[in-house]
Motif scaffolding. Sequence first.
Motif, PDB file in Angstrom:
ATOM      1  N   SER A   1      64.661  33.834  37.568  1.00 39.44           N
ATOM      2  CA  SER A   1      64.793  34.276  36.187  1.00 39.44           C
ATOM      3  C   SER A   1      65.645  35.524  36.126  1.00 39.44           C
ATOM      4  O   SER A   1      65.445  36.470  36.890  1.00 39.44           O
ATOM      5  N   LEU A   2      66.608  35.515  35.233  1.00 40.61           N
ATOM      6  CA  LEU A   2      67.415  36.706  34.951  1.00 40.61           C
ATOM      7  C   LEU A   2      67.003  37.218  33.576  1.00 40.61           C
ATOM      8  O   LEU A   2      67.419  36.675  32.549  1.00 40.61           O
ATOM      9  N   PRO A   3      66.175  38.255  33.511  1.00 42.95           N
ATOM     10  CA  PRO A   3      65.764  38.788  32.215  1.00 42.95           C
ATOM     11  C   PRO A   3      66.967  39.331  31.441  1.00 42.95           C
ATOM     12  O   PRO A   3      67.955  39.789  32.034  1.00 42.95           O
ATOM     13  N   ALA A   4      66.881  39.294  30.138  1.00 44.25           N
ATOM     14  CA  ALA A   4      67.981  39.774  29.288  1.00 44.25           C
ATOM     15  C   ALA A   4      68.292  41.243  29.564  1.00 44.25           C
ATOM     16  O   ALA A   4      69.440  41.673  29.441  1.00 44.25           O
TER      17      ALA A   4
ATOM     18  N   TYR B   1      83.220  48.887  38.881  1.00 38.92           N
ATOM     19  CA  TYR B   1      83.736  47.734  39.616  1.00 38.92           C
ATOM     20  C   TYR B   1      82.878  46.516  39.310  1.00 38.92           C
ATOM     21  O   TYR B   1      81.782  46.623  38.758  1.00 38.92           O
ATOM     22  N   ALA B   2      83.392  45.354  39.680  1.00 36.80           N
ATOM     23  CA  ALA B   2      82.669  44.089  39.505  1.00 36.80           C
ATOM     24  C   ALA B   2      82.829  43.269  40.773  1.00 36.80           C
ATOM     25  O   ALA B   2      83.886  43.285  41.399  1.00 36.80           O
ATOM     26  N   VAL B   3      81.779  42.560  41.126  1.00 38.65           N
ATOM     27  CA  VAL B   3      81.814  41.721  42.323  1.00 38.65           C
ATOM     28  C   VAL B   3      81.057  40.421  42.013  1.00 38.65           C
ATOM     29  O   VAL B   3      79.992  40.457  41.394  1.00 38.65           O
ATOM     30  N   PRO B   4      81.616  39.274  42.397  1.00 37.88           N
ATOM     31  CA  PRO B   4      80.883  38.018  42.172  1.00 37.88           C
ATOM     32  C   PRO B   4      79.695  37.935  43.134  1.00 37.88           C
ATOM     33  O   PRO B   4      79.823  38.227  44.318  1.00 37.88           O
ATOM     34  N   VAL B   5      78.547  37.531  42.603  1.00 35.25           N
ATOM     35  CA  VAL B   5      77.341  37.447  43.441  1.00 35.25           C
ATOM     36  C   VAL B   5      76.761  36.040  43.531  1.00 35.25           C
ATOM     37  O   VAL B   5      76.060  35.738  44.495  1.00 35.25           O
ATOM     38  N   ALA B   6      77.028  35.200  42.556  1.00 33.31           N
ATOM     39  CA  ALA B   6      76.494  33.830  42.600  1.00 33.31           C
ATOM     40  C   ALA B   6      77.490  32.881  41.962  1.00 33.31           C
ATOM     41  O   ALA B   6      78.068  33.180  40.920  1.00 33.31           O
ATOM     42  N   TYR B   7      77.686  31.758  42.621  1.00 32.37           N
ATOM     43  CA  TYR B   7      78.621  30.743  42.140  1.00 32.37           C
ATOM     44  C   TYR B   7      77.874  29.461  41.820  1.00 32.37           C
ATOM     45  O   TYR B   7      76.932  29.089  42.523  1.00 32.37           O
ATOM     46  N   ALA B   8      78.296  28.774  40.799  1.00 27.64           N
ATOM     47  CA  ALA B   8      77.792  27.442  40.439  1.00 27.64           C
ATOM     48  C   ALA B   8      76.278  27.397  40.325  1.00 27.64           C
ATOM     49  O   ALA B   8      75.625  26.510  40.868  1.00 27.64           O
ATOM     50  N   ALA B   9      75.712  28.357  39.620  1.00 22.37           N
ATOM     51  CA  ALA B   9      74.270  28.370  39.372  1.00 22.37           C
ATOM     52  C   ALA B   9      73.980  27.490  38.160  1.00 22.37           C
ATOM     53  O   ALA B   9      74.565  27.689  37.098  1.00 22.37           O
ATOM     54  N   ARG B  10      73.098  26.518  38.335  1.00 25.50           N
ATOM     55  CA  ARG B  10      72.766  25.601  37.233  1.00 25.50           C
ATOM     56  C   ARG B  10      71.683  26.221  36.361  1.00 25.50           C
ATOM     57  O   ARG B  10      70.701  26.765  36.859  1.00 25.50           O
ATOM     58  N   VAL B  11      71.876  26.173  35.040  1.00 29.39           N
ATOM     59  CA  VAL B  11      70.903  26.699  34.086  1.00 29.39           C
ATOM     60  C   VAL B  11      69.734  25.723  33.996  1.00 29.39           C
ATOM     61  O   VAL B  11      69.923  24.541  33.703  1.00 29.39           O
ATOM     62  N   MET B  12      68.538  26.217  34.278  1.00 34.96           N
ATOM     63  CA  MET B  12      67.329  25.398  34.230  1.00 34.96           C
ATOM     64  C   MET B  12      66.595  25.569  32.903  1.00 34.96           C
ATOM     65  O   MET B  12      65.980  24.647  32.403  1.00 34.96           O
ATOM     66  N   ALA B  13      66.636  26.772  32.356  1.00 30.76           N
ATOM     67  CA  ALA B  13      65.982  27.066  31.078  1.00 30.76           C
ATOM     68  C   ALA B  13      66.637  28.318  30.510  1.00 30.76           C
ATOM     69  O   ALA B  13      67.165  29.152  31.245  1.00 30.76           O
ATOM     70  N   VAL B  14      66.586  28.438  29.205  1.00 32.43           N
ATOM     71  CA  VAL B  14      67.155  29.611  28.545  1.00 32.43           C
ATOM     72  C   VAL B  14      66.358  29.882  27.266  1.00 32.43           C
ATOM     73  O   VAL B  14      65.931  28.956  26.572  1.00 32.43           O
ATOM     74  N   ASP B  15      66.118  31.153  26.998  1.00 33.81           N
ATOM     75  CA  ASP B  15      65.511  31.568  25.740  1.00 33.81           C
ATOM     76  C   ASP B  15      65.959  32.999  25.452  1.00 33.81           C
ATOM     77  O   ASP B  15      66.823  33.536  26.148  1.00 33.81           O
ATOM     78  N   GLU B  16      65.367  33.625  24.452  1.00 33.23           N
ATOM     79  CA  GLU B  16      65.803  34.966  24.062  1.00 33.23           C
ATOM     80  C   GLU B  16      65.429  36.029  25.094  1.00 33.23           C
ATOM     81  O   GLU B  16      65.958  37.129  25.078  1.00 33.23           O
ATOM     82  N   HIS B  17      64.534  35.710  26.021  1.00 26.95           N
ATOM     83  CA  HIS B  17      64.109  36.674  27.036  1.00 26.95           C
ATOM     84  C   HIS B  17      64.998  36.660  28.276  1.00 26.95           C
ATOM     85  O   HIS B  17      64.960  37.598  29.062  1.00 26.95           O
ATOM     86  N   GLY B  18      65.756  35.587  28.491  1.00 26.77           N
ATOM     87  CA  GLY B  18      66.620  35.521  29.652  1.00 26.77           C
ATOM     88  C   GLY B  18      66.981  34.092  30.025  1.00 26.77           C
ATOM     89  O   GLY B  18      66.828  33.162  29.237  1.00 26.77           O
ATOM     90  N   ILE B  19      67.450  33.935  31.258  1.00 28.59           N
ATOM     91  CA  ILE B  19      67.927  32.652  31.761  1.00 28.59           C
ATOM     92  C   ILE B  19      67.227  32.363  33.087  1.00 28.59           C
ATOM     93  O   ILE B  19      67.062  33.264  33.912  1.00 28.59           O
TER      94      ILE B  19
END
Length: 137
Positions: free
Chosen positions: A58-61, A89-107
């Motif tokens: 889970s990635l909280p908002a 700076y910015a760095v890529p940390v995850a590629y091709a992550a599939r969304v399993m669920a999403v709501d106003e609290h996060g992904i």
Amino acid sequence: MLPALTASRRLPARRVAIGAASALLALGAVGVELGGATAPRAEPSLAQSLAPSTWGMSLPAAWLAAPAPRVRTGDVIDVLAVRQGDRAYAVPVAYAARVMAVDEHGIVLELDEEGASAIAIARGGGLLLVPLLRSAR
């Protein structure tokens, strides 16, 4: 021959009606079983929806530097970690992550070991995350 000793082969009308009614009920029951409504299938759990050797994270908002794009279940995103300030700076940390669920609290994302570790390390270092929606084409 005496009439009392002869056997009658004629069935009473009441027995015929009861037999016909029971045959119709039996046919109706068989028809309902064959073409009737099926019981609703249970939705698979999130763990059952994950691919082998992946994890749901889970990635909280509050962890996001920018609002998440309008994603739906099944969409694929990449995740950048960003540091703000004088030395941004910015760095890529995850590629091709599939969304399993999403709501106003996060992904909730489906991630492999590397992606999950990289996101956890980035958050532990105080970086914010930016989800980038991948093109479907």
